[in-house]
Write a protein that holds these residues in place. Sequence first.
Motif, mmCIF file in Angstrom:
data_model
loop_
_atom_site.group_PDB
_atom_site.id
_atom_site.type_symbol
_atom_site.label_atom_id
_atom_site.label_comp_id
_atom_site.label_asym_id
_atom_site.label_seq_id
_atom_site.Cartn_x
_atom_site.Cartn_y
_atom_site.Cartn_z
ATOM 1 N N ALA A 27 0.833 -1.202 0.000
ATOM 2 C CA ALA A 27 0.000 0.000 0.000
ATOM 3 C C ALA A 27 0.873 1.259 0.000
ATOM 4 O O ALA A 27 0.512 2.278 -0.589
ATOM 5 C CB ALA A 27 -0.917 -0.008 1.224
ATOM 6 N N THR A 28 2.008 1.187 0.671
ATOM 7 C CA THR A 28 2.931 2.327 0.702
ATOM 8 C C THR A 28 4.311 1.846 0.208
ATOM 9 O O THR A 28 5.196 1.578 1.017
ATOM 10 C CB THR A 28 3.049 2.921 2.121
ATOM 11 O OG1 THR A 28 3.335 1.850 3.035
ATOM 12 C CG2 THR A 28 1.771 3.599 2.547
ATOM 13 N N ARG A 131 3.775 -3.966 17.959
ATOM 14 C CA ARG A 131 3.825 -2.505 17.878
ATOM 15 C C ARG A 131 2.425 -2.039 17.507
ATOM 16 O O ARG A 131 1.943 -2.313 16.411
ATOM 17 C CB ARG A 131 4.817 -2.057 16.804
ATOM 18 C CG ARG A 131 6.258 -2.367 17.123
ATOM 19 C CD ARG A 131 7.184 -1.608 16.193
ATOM 20 N NE ARG A 131 8.466 -2.273 16.033
ATOM 21 C CZ ARG A 131 9.450 -2.259 16.926
ATOM 22 N NH1 ARG A 131 9.303 -1.600 18.059
ATOM 23 N NH2 ARG A 131 10.576 -2.888 16.690
ATOM 24 N N LYS A 132 1.795 -1.352 18.455
ATOM 25 C CA LYS A 132 0.415 -0.911 18.251
ATOM 26 C C LYS A 132 0.350 0.142 17.147
ATOM 27 O O LYS A 132 1.155 1.087 17.114
ATOM 28 C CB LYS A 132 -0.169 -0.323 19.556
ATOM 29 C CG LYS A 132 -0.209 -1.293 20.720
ATOM 30 C CD LYS A 132 -1.045 -2.523 20.454
ATOM 31 C CE LYS A 132 -2.526 -2.313 20.607
ATOM 32 N NZ LYS A 132 -3.299 -3.570 20.327
ATOM 33 N N GLU A 133 -0.591 -0.047 16.235
ATOM 34 C CA GLU A 133 -0.853 0.902 15.137
ATOM 35 C C GLU A 133 0.430 1.286 14.395
ATOM 36 O O GLU A 133 0.643 2.445 14.043
ATOM 37 C CB GLU A 133 -1.570 2.140 15.674
ATOM 38 C CG GLU A 133 -2.896 1.785 16.322
ATOM 39 C CD GLU A 133 -3.696 2.994 16.786
ATOM 40 O OE1 GLU A 133 -3.263 4.136 16.546
ATOM 41 O OE2 GLU A 133 -4.758 2.770 17.379
ATOM 42 N N GLN A 136 1.008 3.085 9.204
ATOM 43 C CA GLN A 136 0.319 4.374 9.215
ATOM 44 C C GLN A 136 -0.885 4.415 8.285
ATOM 45 O O GLN A 136 -1.830 5.157 8.525
ATOM 46 C CB GLN A 136 1.309 5.484 8.861
ATOM 47 C CG GLN A 136 2.286 5.726 9.998
ATOM 48 C CD GLN A 136 3.403 6.669 9.619
ATOM 49 O OE1 GLN A 136 3.470 7.151 8.489
ATOM 50 N NE2 GLN A 136 4.282 6.936 10.567
ATOM 51 N N ASP A 137 -0.872 3.616 7.186
ATOM 52 C CA ASP A 137 -1.967 3.718 6.218
ATOM 53 C C ASP A 137 -3.303 3.286 6.803
ATOM 54 O O ASP A 137 -4.328 3.913 6.547
ATOM 55 C CB ASP A 137 -1.645 2.933 4.934
ATOM 56 C CG ASP A 137 -1.385 1.456 5.193
ATOM 57 O OD1 ASP A 137 -0.826 1.129 6.257
ATOM 58 O OD2 ASP A 137 -1.771 0.631 4.349
ATOM 59 N N ASP A 141 -1.853 -3.024 13.649
ATOM 60 C CA ASP A 141 -0.775 -3.404 14.567
ATOM 61 C C ASP A 141 0.259 -4.243 13.816
ATOM 62 O O ASP A 141 -0.057 -4.924 12.833
ATOM 63 C CB ASP A 141 -1.314 -4.249 15.724
ATOM 64 C CG ASP A 141 -2.259 -3.466 16.622
ATOM 65 O OD1 ASP A 141 -2.280 -2.212 16.536
ATOM 66 O OD2 ASP A 141 -2.976 -4.101 17.411
ATOM 67 N N GLY A 142 1.498 -4.202 14.297
ATOM 68 C CA GLY A 142 2.556 -5.033 13.721
ATOM 69 C C GLY A 142 3.103 -5.995 14.753
ATOM 70 O O GLY A 142 3.341 -5.613 15.898
ATOM 71 N N TYR A 143 3.253 -7.241 14.370
ATOM 72 C CA TYR A 143 3.944 -8.196 15.233
ATOM 73 C C TYR A 143 5.441 -8.073 15.000
ATOM 74 O O TYR A 143 5.892 -7.933 13.853
ATOM 75 C CB TYR A 143 3.534 -9.632 14.924
ATOM 76 C CG TYR A 143 2.209 -10.060 15.501
ATOM 77 C CD1 TYR A 143 1.868 -9.745 16.810
ATOM 78 C CD2 TYR A 143 1.307 -10.796 14.738
ATOM 79 C CE1 TYR A 143 0.652 -10.144 17.340
ATOM 80 C CE2 TYR A 143 0.093 -11.194 15.261
ATOM 81 C CZ TYR A 143 -0.226 -10.868 16.559
ATOM 82 O OH TYR A 143 -1.428 -11.255 17.075
#
Length: 152
Positions: A27-28, A131-133, A136-137, A141-143
């Motif tokens: 997406a980015t 890592r919460k949120e 940015q798009d 969350d990211g594991y």
Amino acid sequence: MEKEIQIETMKRSHVSQVWEIEKQCFATPWSKQALIKELQVNRLALYFVAIYNDIVAGYAGMWKIVDEGHITNIAVLPQLQGQGIGSALLERLIEAGKISQLQALTLEVRVGNQKARSLYEKYGFRIMGIRKEYYQDNREDGYIMWKSLSQY
Ligand SMILES: CC(C)(COP(=O)(O)OP(=O)(O)OC[C@H]1O[C@@H](n2cnc3c(N)ncnc32)[C@H](O)[C@@H]1OP(=O)(O)O)[C@@H](O)C(=O)NCCC(=O)NCCS
């Protein structure tokens, strides 16, 4: 299929095709300039491409930071996914990490990216944090996943 995939060190001449993969997969996407900078300026960076039928079918890379490998990206052209190319790229990163005597590899992955999570789990990466949120798009969350390369 396996025999037709060649994993090579990424060169400047691969960048246009890698950028196409970026645009189709993310997406980015990274800009072409960012990819060139990785190759020409970032001394910590190590990137590979997967060549299939004379085209760049996928790419993967990491930054070697002290004794850790931080995987920045791994992506395969959508129409060629599911045929072992992502696995071949990840295997090469793991091999490169061992050759460089890195202790561990780490990466971030969207919690909803089931394909990528399955790939990493298949190669022994485990979820060690969140890592919460982080993205940015869509504020997904990211594991944070890690794989030890240590013999002990
Ligand atoms: C993640 C990605 C690189 C995997 O590449 P690939 O060439 O499709 O992977 P492979 O064919 O080698 O498959 C490896 C493993 O991925 C998982 N996988 C592949 N396709 C899957 C699907 N449709 N559903 C769930 N898991 C899948 C499986 O665990 C598979 O192992 P298996 O074949 O032994 O079951 C690819 O899907 C991709 O480019 N995705 C878009 C970019 C992206 O999200 N990159 C990761 C950023 S963190």
